[in-house]
Design a protein around this motif. Structure first.
Motif, short mmCIF file in Angstrom:
data_model
loop_
_atom_site.label_atom_id
_atom_site.label_comp_id
_atom_site.label_asym_id
_atom_site.label_seq_id
_atom_site.Cartn_x
_atom_site.Cartn_y
_atom_site.Cartn_z
N THR A 45 90.85 146.32 56.90
CA THR A 45 91.54 145.39 57.55
C THR A 45 90.87 145.04 58.78
OG1 THR A 45 93.76 146.12 56.65
CG2 THR A 45 94.00 144.53 58.51
N GLY A 46 90.22 143.91 58.86
CA GLY A 46 89.50 143.21 60.04
C GLY A 46 90.64 142.89 61.18
N VAL A 47 89.98 143.62 62.31
CA VAL A 47 90.95 143.45 63.33
C VAL A 47 90.00 142.76 64.68
CG1 VAL A 47 92.22 144.45 65.48
CG2 VAL A 47 92.37 145.65 63.17
N LEU A 48 90.62 141.44 65.20
CA LEU A 48 90.00 140.69 65.97
C LEU A 48 90.89 140.97 67.34
CD1 LEU A 48 87.95 138.55 67.02
CD2 LEU A 48 89.65 137.12 66.62
N ASN A 49 90.18 141.91 68.10
CA ASN A 49 90.87 142.50 69.34
C ASN A 49 90.53 141.38 70.36
OD1 ASN A 49 91.40 145.37 68.67
ND2 ASN A 49 88.96 145.11 68.35
N PHE A 50 91.93 140.73 70.89
CA PHE A 50 91.86 139.77 71.79
C PHE A 50 91.24 139.79 73.17
CE2 PHE A 50 93.61 136.98 74.95
CZ PHE A 50 93.46 136.01 74.74
N ASP A 51 90.37 138.78 73.53
CA ASP A 51 89.78 138.65 74.71
C ASP A 51 89.77 137.23 75.15
OD1 ASP A 51 88.07 138.78 76.87
OD2 ASP A 51 86.95 140.22 76.15
N ASP A 52 89.81 137.12 76.43
CA ASP A 52 90.05 135.68 76.94
C ASP A 52 88.93 134.93 76.51
OD1 ASP A 52 92.46 135.91 78.36
OD2 ASP A 52 91.91 136.57 80.19
N LYS A 53 87.67 135.41 76.50
CA LYS A 53 86.40 134.55 76.09
C LYS A 53 86.70 134.09 74.41
CE LYS A 53 83.87 138.46 73.97
NZ LYS A 53 82.98 139.53 74.12
N LEU A 54 87.66 134.67 73.77
CA LEU A 54 87.91 133.64 72.54
C LEU A 54 88.62 132.56 72.50
CD1 LEU A 54 88.66 137.23 70.71
CD2 LEU A 54 86.47 136.36 70.81
N ILE A 55 89.16 132.15 73.76
CA ILE A 55 90.16 131.13 73.66
C ILE A 55 89.31 129.76 73.86
CG2 ILE A 55 91.58 130.00 75.38
CD1 ILE A 55 92.91 132.24 74.08
N GLY A 56 89.62 128.91 72.80
CA GLY A 56 88.73 127.64 72.88
C GLY A 56 89.41 126.66 73.55
N ASN A 57 91.04 126.52 73.34
CA ASN A 57 91.75 125.59 74.29
C ASN A 57 92.61 126.36 75.32
OD1 ASN A 57 93.35 123.85 75.01
ND2 ASN A 57 93.78 122.40 73.17
N PRO A 58 92.17 126.27 76.50
CA PRO A 58 93.07 126.90 77.55
C PRO A 58 94.48 126.41 77.90
CG PRO A 58 91.19 125.59 78.48
CD PRO A 58 91.03 125.49 77.04
N PHE A 59 94.99 125.21 77.35
CA PHE A 59 95.89 124.25 77.51
C PHE A 59 97.00 125.05 76.65
CE2 PHE A 59 92.73 121.50 79.33
CZ PHE A 59 93.32 121.37 80.70
N LEU A 60 96.51 125.41 75.23
CA LEU A 60 97.70 125.73 74.59
C LEU A 60 98.14 127.27 74.85
CD1 LEU A 60 96.23 124.37 71.12
CD2 LEU A 60 98.22 123.33 72.41
N PRO A 61 97.37 128.49 75.15
CA PRO A 61 96.11 128.38 74.72
C PRO A 61 96.07 128.88 73.24
CG PRO A 61 97.06 130.40 75.68
CD PRO A 61 98.15 129.15 75.66
N ALA A 62 94.54 128.80 72.71
CA ALA A 62 94.49 129.06 71.32
C ALA A 62 93.09 129.51 71.15
CB ALA A 62 94.72 127.87 70.40
N ILE A 63 93.04 130.46 70.13
CA ILE A 63 91.92 131.06 69.85
C ILE A 63 90.72 130.12 69.28
CG2 ILE A 63 90.55 132.79 68.25
CD1 ILE A 63 93.00 134.57 68.41
N HIS A 64 89.65 130.07 69.45
CA HIS A 64 88.55 128.97 69.06
C HIS A 64 88.62 128.98 67.75
CE1 HIS A 64 84.80 126.92 68.76
NE2 HIS A 64 85.27 126.49 70.08
N GLY A 65 88.46 127.72 67.01
CA GLY A 65 88.44 127.68 65.51
C GLY A 65 87.19 128.29 64.98
N GLY A 66 85.95 128.19 65.82
CA GLY A 66 84.69 128.95 65.57
C GLY A 66 84.78 130.38 65.47
N VAL A 67 85.59 131.02 66.20
CA VAL A 67 85.82 132.17 66.28
C VAL A 67 86.54 132.75 65.22
CG1 VAL A 67 87.10 134.06 67.61
CG2 VAL A 67 85.52 132.51 68.89
N THR A 68 87.50 132.01 64.81
CA THR A 68 88.52 132.14 63.58
C THR A 68 87.66 132.22 62.39
OG1 THR A 68 90.59 131.35 64.83
CG2 THR A 68 90.39 131.42 62.34
#
Length: 172
Positions: A45-68
């Motif tokens: 199972t892959g785990v993408l450990n959250f970090d603020d640098k992964l945010i694409g849209n800070p207004f939502l905030p949401a993980i960047h589509g490219g990171v996903t």
């Protein structure tokens, strides 16, 4: 004739974990995204450990589509590689260090990869699991699912096709 005594389970687990760690740590981009893998037997199972640098849209905030997309593709490639190398690791033919240093060990190459973004990735850890639909000598087809809090509520899914590495030809 008596059967040879099986290796202690701790030795087997250490060998598996070292091999997986070498497989993952050998790719700088995986380290940059802070992706790790949880191994239960032969299932990853892959785990993408959250970090603020992964945010694409800070207004939502949401993980960047490219990171996903990268997370899903990395999960697919590592799972394919693990499936391919697991029997050789189990037999002791290769060890964890050889995965990175041996030039004869190659990894699958992406032919195409399609991502379906089902909802926004929230600012928290994400998980992914790859399912190999077909894996032959030359070609593999993989489906990947990603979720965060609830496995039943996927935030992304993907399907991809990969060129499987060919064994090196003898130079004779």
């Amino acid at each position: 004739m008596a059967r040879p005594r099986p290796e202690p389970m701790q030795v087997v687990k250490q060998r598996r974990d070292a091999a997986l760690r070498a497989l993952v740590d050998g790719v700088p981009y995986i380290r940059f995204l802070n992706i790790s893998f949880d191994r239960r037997g032969d299932e990853l199972t892959g785990v993408l450990n959250f970090d603020d640098k992964l945010i694409g849209n800070p207004f939502l905030p949401a993980i960047h589509g490219g990171v996903t997309a990268a997370f899903l593709e990395v999960t697919a490639v590592i799972t394919l590689s693990w499936e391919q190398l697991f029997p050789r690791i189990e037999s002791g033919e290769i060890d964890g260090e050889a995965i990175v240093t041996d030039p004869n060990i190659r990894f699958p190459k992406t032919i195409d990869f399609t991502v379906d973004y089902l909802r926004s990735g929230l600012p928290r850890d994400a998980y992914a699991r790859a399912f190999i639909s077909r894996s032959g000598r030359r070609y593999a087809s993989v489906r990947v699912e990603a979720w965060q809090d609830n496995h039943a509520k996927l935030f992304a899914q993907a399907s991809g096709h990969f060129l499987m590495p060919q064994p090196p030809r003898d130079q004779s």
